[in-house]
Motif scaffolding. Structure first.
Motif, PDB file in Angstrom:
ATOM      1  N   GLN A 150      44.742  42.219  47.040  1.00  0.00           N
ATOM      2  CA  GLN A 150      44.328  43.515  46.443  1.00  0.00           C
ATOM      3  C   GLN A 150      45.271  44.722  47.125  1.00  0.00           C
ATOM      4  OE1 GLN A 150      41.569  43.353  43.827  1.00  0.00           O
ATOM      5  NE2 GLN A 150      42.776  41.730  43.661  1.00  0.00           N
ATOM      6  N   SER A 202      38.406  44.923  48.136  1.00  0.00           N
ATOM      7  CA  SER A 202      39.104  45.861  47.169  1.00  0.00           C
ATOM      8  C   SER A 202      39.669  47.136  48.370  1.00  0.00           C
ATOM      9  CB  SER A 202      38.422  46.290  46.165  1.00  0.00           C
ATOM     10  OG  SER A 202      37.142  46.956  46.604  1.00  0.00           O
ATOM     11  N   TYR A 222      34.493  44.733  45.330  1.00  0.00           N
ATOM     12  CA  TYR A 222      34.404  44.885  43.910  1.00  0.00           C
ATOM     13  C   TYR A 222      33.288  44.381  43.245  1.00  0.00           C
ATOM     14  CZ  TYR A 222      36.016  45.670  39.058  1.00  0.00           C
ATOM     15  OH  TYR A 222      36.143  45.875  37.735  1.00  0.00           O
TER      16      TYR A 222
END
Length: 590
Positions: A150, A202, A222
């Protein structure tokens, strides 16, 4: 004879009216010709200001040697939301040779969609050779890991003089310690930052929230996703404009925020609950930015959340944070609705001494500009600033960036749809989308000059993460974009403005060595600018840690002031432009 006869009555009326109009116009012209001329000159000047932008932006990825394909999920349809978010990218001078290298976070595909005859995708590190080309040193550096990567953030967490890399992931996070010899070692498990409270890390950032000289770590998450139980498009059913698409985030368990305190011995302690990270309405976190929004000397944290109010954590200066986004005016859109926020950047676009926010959102919405009117109180100025006309783009990476070095921050927005299935629709801007470039008009307003600049701005890409930095050390800022299932773009800025610049690199002593959180102010004949060193920007990405100030036609910077996180203030006077200066805490220009 015929011409001297009176016309019939209807024609005579028309004839008389025509003469009246002609005579009135002549009178009007005499009375207002001067004012009309001034109006035309003003309009022409405004038009020229909005259209004459002396910058060329060119995608040079392939000729630079960056020719791999970022892999992230299925290319034609997505079964899970996991396949949509994409990854980040980081500028990093990992070998301290003065040239910005580039680290790309890669993803993967679901196990049953990976080709049998191809090696699995990995992250990539490209070393800048200093001649406009890059060398892939991933394997040599020990960074060839396959994961659902990510965000990538950079910081020297152990203050040894070499920048380290943290990658948030779906699954185990990675913390790559820079060994100082061109190699890295993943120490995430040993350091205590491998696991997310939710399974999906994230937006992330290194920061020194307690100002003890050691970099701590913030990690948003997330969704608490389990692929074994997650709904499929057809079982939802989950629809977007008549198409079956990946489900979520509404209806799925949202993630939480995590804060890790640096213990100073190579390990971190999870202080999330103690620090107040759970006391918020925000969830589904994506892009994150750290900045001192209230000018109290302590870093605050802003998170762009998807389908939920954004979060602004105020640093209470005692190891705790309070979510003040609602009262601060930066939680919702101008009409009081939660937005599907993606990327976020901070910058002082009107040079009033307060950091403002730009946030990208989902298609059908605008990108949001929050103007900081003082002490972390914001006005949504999206429409008066000129960004309210664009609603078809789905924005990800974004940056306040002075491409033409005139001393005023412009905005570049990277776009790309979430669902590859939208290629079947004529109502959408497509899965791959062009960028949007807004020019700062120096009066609180911006002009969309994308079409006028053209080049790489108008080229479509399924964009996600984007980082801004000067990879060729020519004094203007370039862009690198990490897309979904496509070759990344390295966009070279060739400015013909003739404007000057000053680049500043900080070296902390009592403060953290990278100077993250330090504020730099420069003063020239035409005013003051400021910026901060940050470890996260845009969407999931890390900018060049050197601060680049455009100074227009000024040939000297009258004053450079560095306010370190330790409280130390260093001042330099009468600094020549068009150079890189290195400022060491308590010492000054090295």
């Amino acid at each position: 004879m015929f011409l001297t006869q009176s016309p019939p009555r209807p024609q005579r009326i028309h004839f008389v009216m025509k003469n009246i109009v002609i005579k009135s116009f002549r009178v009007f012209s005499r009375l207002f010709a001067g004012k009309l001329l001034l109006l035309l000159i003003f309009c022409a000047s405004t038009f020229a200001q909005e259209n004459l932008y002396p910058v060329t932006l060119t995608n040079i990825s392939k000729q630079s040697g960056i020719n791999f394909k970022t892999i992230y999920g299925d290319e034609n349809k997505n079964r899970y939301l996991l396949e949509t978010t994409g990854t980040g990218v980081a500028f990093i001078d990992y070998d301290n040779d003065g040239w910005q290298d580039i680290f790309f976070v890669n993803g993967t595909r679901l196990d049953d969609t990976l080709p049998k005859n191809e090696p699995p995708p990995t992250n990539h590190l490209f070393r800048n050779k200093g001649d406009g080309t890059f060398e892939d040193v991933t394997a040599k550096a020990g960074l060839n890991r396959t994961n659902w990567g990510q965000a990538a953030v950079v910081g020297d967490y152990d203050n040894d003089g070499f920048d380290d890399i943290f990658i948030s992931c779906f699954g185990k996070n990675a913390l790559y310690h820079n060994n100082g010899n061109g190699t890295f070692t993943d120490v995430a498990e040993k350091a205590g930052v491998a696991n997310n409270k939710s399974k999906w890390g994230s937006g992330s950032a290194f920061l020194d929230y307690d100002k003890d000289g050691k970099l701590d770590l913030f990690v948003a998450s997330y969704i608490d996703l389990d692929l074994k139980t997650a709904p499929l498009p057809e079982t939802g059913p989950c629809m977007y404009k008549g198409l079956l698409v990946a489900c979520g985030p509404p209806g799925l368990q949202g993630g939480v925020y995590m804060l890790f305190h640096n213990n100073g011995n190579g390990t971190f302690t999870d202080v999330s609950e103690k620090a107040g990270m759970r006391n918020t309405n925000g969830t589904y976190g994506l892009g994150a930015i750290v900045s001192d929004f209230d000018n109290d000397g302590f870093p605050d944290i802003y998170v762009a959340n998807d389908s939920a109010p954004a979060t602004l954590f105020k640093n209470n200066q005692n190891g705790t944070f309070t979510d003040i986004s609602l009262e601060a005016g930066c939680a919702y859109s101008i009409d009081g609705k939660p937005q599907a926020g993606m990327g976020v950047s901070a910058g002082d676009y009107d040079r009033d001494g307060w950091f403002d926010i730009v946030k990208t959102n989902f298609a059908g919405d605008t990108t949001t500009v929050y103007h900081n009117i003082g002490k972390a109180t914001f006005d949504d100025v999206t429409f008066p600033a000129g960004l309210g006309m664009n609603t078809k783009w789905l924005g990800w990476g974004v940056g306040w960036v002075d491409f033409d070095n005139d001393g005023w921050l412009d905005i570049l927005q990277i776009n790309g749809h979430v669902y590859p299935e939208v290629e079947k629709l004529t109502t959408e801007a497509g899965y791959a989308q062009r960028k949007v470039l807004y020019r700062n008009l120096h009066n609180g307003k911006f002009a969309d000059i994308s079409a006028q600049v053209g080049g790489a701005v108008m080229e479509n890409i399924s964009g996600r993460g984007a980082a801004f930095g000067d990879f060729d050390n020519d004094g203007d800022l370039d862009v690198v974009i990490n897309p979904v299932n496509a070759i990344p773009e390295l966009i070279r800025n060739d400015s013909k403005s003739g404007n000057n610049w000053l680049k500043i690199k900080l070296v902390g002593v009592k403060s953290n060595r990278d100077g993250i959180g330090a504020r730099v102010k420069i003063t020239t004949e035409d005013g003051t600018q400021m910026d901060e060193v940050r470890s996260s920007n845009s969407y999931y990405s890390h900018n060049d840690s050197r601060l680049n100030f455009g100074v227009g036609t000024n040939k000297t910077v009258k004053k450079v002031e560095v306010i370190w996180t330790s409280g130390q203030i260093d001042v330099l006077n009468d600094v020549a432009v068009n150079q890189l200066i290195v400022i060491k805490e308590g010492v000054g220009n090295k």
